[in-house]
Design a protein around this motif. Structure first.
Motif, PDB file in Angstrom:
ATOM      1  N   ARG A   1     -24.222 -46.004 -23.569  1.00 32.66           N
ATOM      2  CA  ARG A   1     -23.236 -45.078 -24.131  1.00 32.66           C
ATOM      3  C   ARG A   1     -22.395 -45.822 -25.149  1.00 32.66           C
ATOM      4  NH1 ARG A   1     -18.817 -42.900 -25.410  1.00 32.66           N
ATOM      5  NH2 ARG A   1     -18.025 -40.955 -24.493  1.00 32.66           N
ATOM      6  N   GLY A   2     -22.028 -45.165 -26.233  1.00 33.20           N
ATOM      7  CA  GLY A   2     -21.179 -45.794 -27.238  1.00 33.20           C
ATOM      8  C   GLY A   2     -19.891 -46.334 -26.627  1.00 33.20           C
ATOM      9  N   HIS A   3     -19.351 -47.396 -27.212  1.00 34.33           N
ATOM     10  CA  HIS A   3     -18.146 -48.089 -26.748  1.00 34.33           C
ATOM     11  C   HIS A   3     -18.370 -48.818 -25.428  1.00 34.33           C
ATOM     12  CE1 HIS A   3     -15.594 -46.724 -29.955  1.00 34.33           C
ATOM     13  NE2 HIS A   3     -15.855 -45.456 -29.689  1.00 34.33           N
ATOM     14  N   SER A   4     -19.607 -49.206 -25.191  1.00 28.85           N
ATOM     15  CA  SER A   4     -19.913 -49.974 -23.981  1.00 28.85           C
ATOM     16  C   SER A   4     -20.263 -51.422 -24.284  1.00 28.85           C
ATOM     17  CB  SER A   4     -21.071 -49.314 -23.225  1.00 28.85           C
ATOM     18  OG  SER A   4     -20.710 -48.048 -22.739  1.00 28.85           O
ATOM     19  N   GLY A   5     -19.988 -51.861 -25.511  1.00 29.15           N
ATOM     20  CA  GLY A   5     -20.317 -53.232 -25.896  1.00 29.15           C
ATOM     21  C   GLY A   5     -21.604 -53.338 -26.684  1.00 29.15           C
ATOM     22  N   THR A   6     -22.083 -52.199 -27.196  1.00 31.10           N
ATOM     23  CA  THR A   6     -23.358 -52.204 -27.910  1.00 31.10           C
ATOM     24  C   THR A   6     -23.298 -53.011 -29.201  1.00 31.10           C
ATOM     25  OG1 THR A   6     -22.764 -50.097 -28.970  1.00 31.10           O
ATOM     26  CG2 THR A   6     -24.061 -49.980 -26.940  1.00 31.10           C
ATOM     27  N   ARG A   7     -22.134 -53.030 -29.851  1.00 30.42           N
ATOM     28  CA  ARG A   7     -22.014 -53.797 -31.091  1.00 30.42           C
ATOM     29  C   ARG A   7     -22.277 -55.272 -30.831  1.00 30.42           C
ATOM     30  NH1 ARG A   7     -18.367 -57.163 -33.051  1.00 30.42           N
ATOM     31  NH2 ARG A   7     -16.938 -56.730 -31.326  1.00 30.42           N
ATOM     32  N   VAL A   8     -21.611 -55.821 -29.826  1.00 38.15           N
ATOM     33  CA  VAL A   8     -21.784 -57.237 -29.510  1.00 38.15           C
ATOM     34  C   VAL A   8     -23.230 -57.529 -29.133  1.00 38.15           C
ATOM     35  CG1 VAL A   8     -21.160 -59.061 -27.879  1.00 38.15           C
ATOM     36  CG2 VAL A   8     -19.390 -57.589 -28.841  1.00 38.15           C
ATOM     37  N   LEU A   9     -23.809 -56.663 -28.317  1.00 39.91           N
ATOM     38  CA  LEU A   9     -25.193 -56.897 -27.886  1.00 39.91           C
ATOM     39  C   LEU A   9     -26.149 -56.841 -29.066  1.00 39.91           C
ATOM     40  CD1 LEU A   9     -27.243 -57.405 -25.686  1.00 39.91           C
ATOM     41  CD2 LEU A   9     -27.278 -54.951 -25.207  1.00 39.91           C
ATOM     42  N   SER A  10     -25.954 -55.892 -29.965  1.00 45.79           N
ATOM     43  CA  SER A  10     -26.843 -55.768 -31.115  1.00 45.79           C
ATOM     44  C   SER A  10     -26.810 -57.010 -31.994  1.00 45.79           C
ATOM     45  CB  SER A  10     -26.461 -54.532 -31.942  1.00 45.79           C
ATOM     46  OG  SER A  10     -27.303 -54.399 -33.070  1.00 45.79           O
ATOM     47  N   TRP A  11     -25.610 -57.502 -32.294  1.00 48.89           N
ATOM     48  CA  TRP A  11     -25.511 -58.686 -33.148  1.00 48.89           C
ATOM     49  C   TRP A  11     -25.986 -59.944 -32.407  1.00 48.89           C
ATOM     50  CZ3 TRP A  11     -25.667 -58.063 -37.982  1.00 48.89           C
ATOM     51  CH2 TRP A  11     -25.029 -57.000 -38.606  1.00 48.89           C
ATOM     52  N   ALA A  12     -25.798 -59.986 -31.096  1.00 50.53           N
ATOM     53  CA  ALA A  12     -26.312 -61.114 -30.326  1.00 50.53           C
ATOM     54  C   ALA A  12     -27.837 -61.126 -30.362  1.00 50.53           C
ATOM     55  CB  ALA A  12     -25.804 -61.052 -28.888  1.00 50.53           C
ATOM     56  N   LEU A  13     -28.442 -59.932 -30.307  1.00 48.95           N
ATOM     57  CA  LEU A  13     -29.903 -59.841 -30.410  1.00 48.95           C
ATOM     58  C   LEU A  13     -30.373 -60.275 -31.798  1.00 48.95           C
ATOM     59  CD1 LEU A  13     -30.423 -56.445 -28.562  1.00 48.95           C
ATOM     60  CD2 LEU A  13     -31.117 -58.704 -27.729  1.00 48.95           C
ATOM     61  N   ALA A  14     -29.627 -59.871 -32.819  1.00 50.10           N
ATOM     62  CA  ALA A  14     -29.973 -60.314 -34.175  1.00 50.10           C
ATOM     63  C   ALA A  14     -29.903 -61.833 -34.276  1.00 50.10           C
ATOM     64  CB  ALA A  14     -29.034 -59.658 -35.194  1.00 50.10           C
ATOM     65  N   ALA A  15     -28.924 -62.421 -33.575  1.00 51.83           N
ATOM     66  CA  ALA A  15     -28.787 -63.876 -33.583  1.00 51.83           C
ATOM     67  C   ALA A  15     -29.903 -64.564 -32.794  1.00 51.83           C
ATOM     68  CB  ALA A  15     -27.423 -64.282 -33.019  1.00 51.83           C
ATOM     69  N   LEU A  16     -30.597 -63.800 -31.954  1.00 45.05           N
ATOM     70  CA  LEU A  16     -31.790 -64.331 -31.277  1.00 45.05           C
ATOM     71  C   LEU A  16     -33.016 -64.250 -32.189  1.00 45.05           C
ATOM     72  CD1 LEU A  16     -31.598 -62.881 -27.633  1.00 45.05           C
ATOM     73  CD2 LEU A  16     -31.214 -65.252 -28.349  1.00 45.05           C
ATOM     74  N   GLY A  17     -32.852 -63.637 -33.350  1.00 44.15           N
ATOM     75  CA  GLY A  17     -33.956 -63.527 -34.301  1.00 44.15           C
ATOM     76  C   GLY A  17     -34.656 -62.191 -34.299  1.00 44.15           C
ATOM     77  N   ILE A  18     -34.079 -61.189 -33.637  1.00 43.13           N
ATOM     78  CA  ILE A  18     -34.700 -59.867 -33.570  1.00 43.13           C
ATOM     79  C   ILE A  18     -34.203 -59.010 -34.721  1.00 43.13           C
ATOM     80  CG2 ILE A  18     -34.995 -57.795 -32.149  1.00 43.13           C
ATOM     81  CD1 ILE A  18     -34.411 -59.552 -29.699  1.00 43.13           C
ATOM     82  N   HIS A  19     -35.118 -58.370 -35.429  1.00 46.45           N
ATOM     83  CA  HIS A  19     -34.727 -57.461 -36.507  1.00 46.45           C
ATOM     84  C   HIS A  19     -34.243 -56.158 -35.872  1.00 46.45           C
ATOM     85  CE1 HIS A  19     -34.823 -55.517 -40.479  1.00 46.45           C
ATOM     86  NE2 HIS A  19     -35.216 -54.463 -39.797  1.00 46.45           N
TER      87      HIS A  19
END
Length: 272
Positions: free
Chosen positions: A27-45
């Motif tokens: 659900r929005g406002h559940s920390g999805t922004r942080v998780l998305s950018w953390a995944l990008a930092a793992l090298g995931i497009h």
């Protein structure tokens, strides 16, 4: 510009079905922004743009299709097989998105909170997808605004109408929307296991490196220094339990509305 695809061949559909995208379900406002950018930092497009800090996939045709399919699914059982029209719409949109993903060998996926509502459709189109299920205390979410609890938005109006929450206070609308979406995905999880990894916002805030190491392990990826740097710079532990500063009367009303779902997700009501 890539021309719109009106017909997707069976071979294209089969190729899409063999992919293994990483899909954030939350659900929005559940920390999805942080998780998305953390995944990008793992090298995931993840389809993100640095100029758009929310971390959403920026293919607007794709995200628009997700919202339309989600609107058509409200009120149906989350485990019900999706209709042919819903499946075609999402498959075409995902195929267009995938055509824009760099073919450099990196994993790919997306974060867009409304995807949380269409898990069955996603599974039909990409049955090998891997899901990161991110949950946050619904009492925190209740005091934030999102389009899925905004009756001025089509999808929000559909959800709130289904829940009988049109015209109710915003904190109750947001709480009801959170509970509805969490319940829908919980019902679907047995269908998707073992391709689901559950984590919480609270874990991500208080044990960020350990939490992302577990995510990386689930995805079969190494933890990266870039991801560690991002977590050190961006994670804010003080965001946990923000509801404690809200009006106690409003908080009691929220707990009365969604208490069962809170408890099922490991968030017991506060002691009075």
């Amino acid at each position: 510009m890539t021309p719109p695809l009106t017909i997707l061949s069976q071979s294209d559909a089969d190729e899409l079905a063999r992919t293994e995208p990483v899909v954030v379900m939350s659900r929005g406002h559940s920390g999805t922004r942080v998780l998305s950018w953390a995944l990008a930092a793992l090298g995931i497009h993840m389809g993100t743009l640095r100029s758009e800090p929310a971390g959403d996939c920026q293919d607007r045709r794709f995200t628009g299709a997700i919202k339309k399919v989600a609107d058509s699914r409200i009120g149906t059982c989350s485990t019900r097989a999706p209709g042919a029209r819903e499946t075609r719409r999402f498959r075409r949109a995902l195929w267009r998105y995938l055509r824009g993903v760099p073919r450099d060998g990196r994993r790919w996926g997306w974060k867009f909170p409304e995807t949380y509502l269409i898990g069955g459709v996603v599974d039909t189109v990409v049955p090998r997808a891997r899901y990161l299920h991110l949950v946050r205390d619904g009492r925190d979410v209740a005091f934030k605004s999102h389009l899925t609890d905004d009756e001025g938005r089509r999808l929000g109006r559909t959800i709130l109408g289904h829940l009988g929450l049109l015209g109710r206070p915003r904190h109750l609308q947001a709480a009801g929307s959170w509970a509805y979406q969490v319940q829908r995905f919980r019902a679907l999880r047995p269908v998707l296991e073992p391709r689901v990894h559950r984590l919480t916002f609270e874990q991500l805030c208080t044990r960020p490196v350990e939490t992302m190491e577990a995510v990386a392990g689930f995805l079969g990826l190494p933890m990266t220094d870039e991801c560690r740097r991002y977590l050190a710079e961006q994670v804010r532990p003080e965001k946990v339990g923000q509801h404690r500063g809200e009006d106690p009367a409003k908080l009691r009303a929220v707990e009365a509305l969604i208490g069962e779902t809170l408890a099922a997700e490991g968030y017991p009501p506060a002691a009075r």
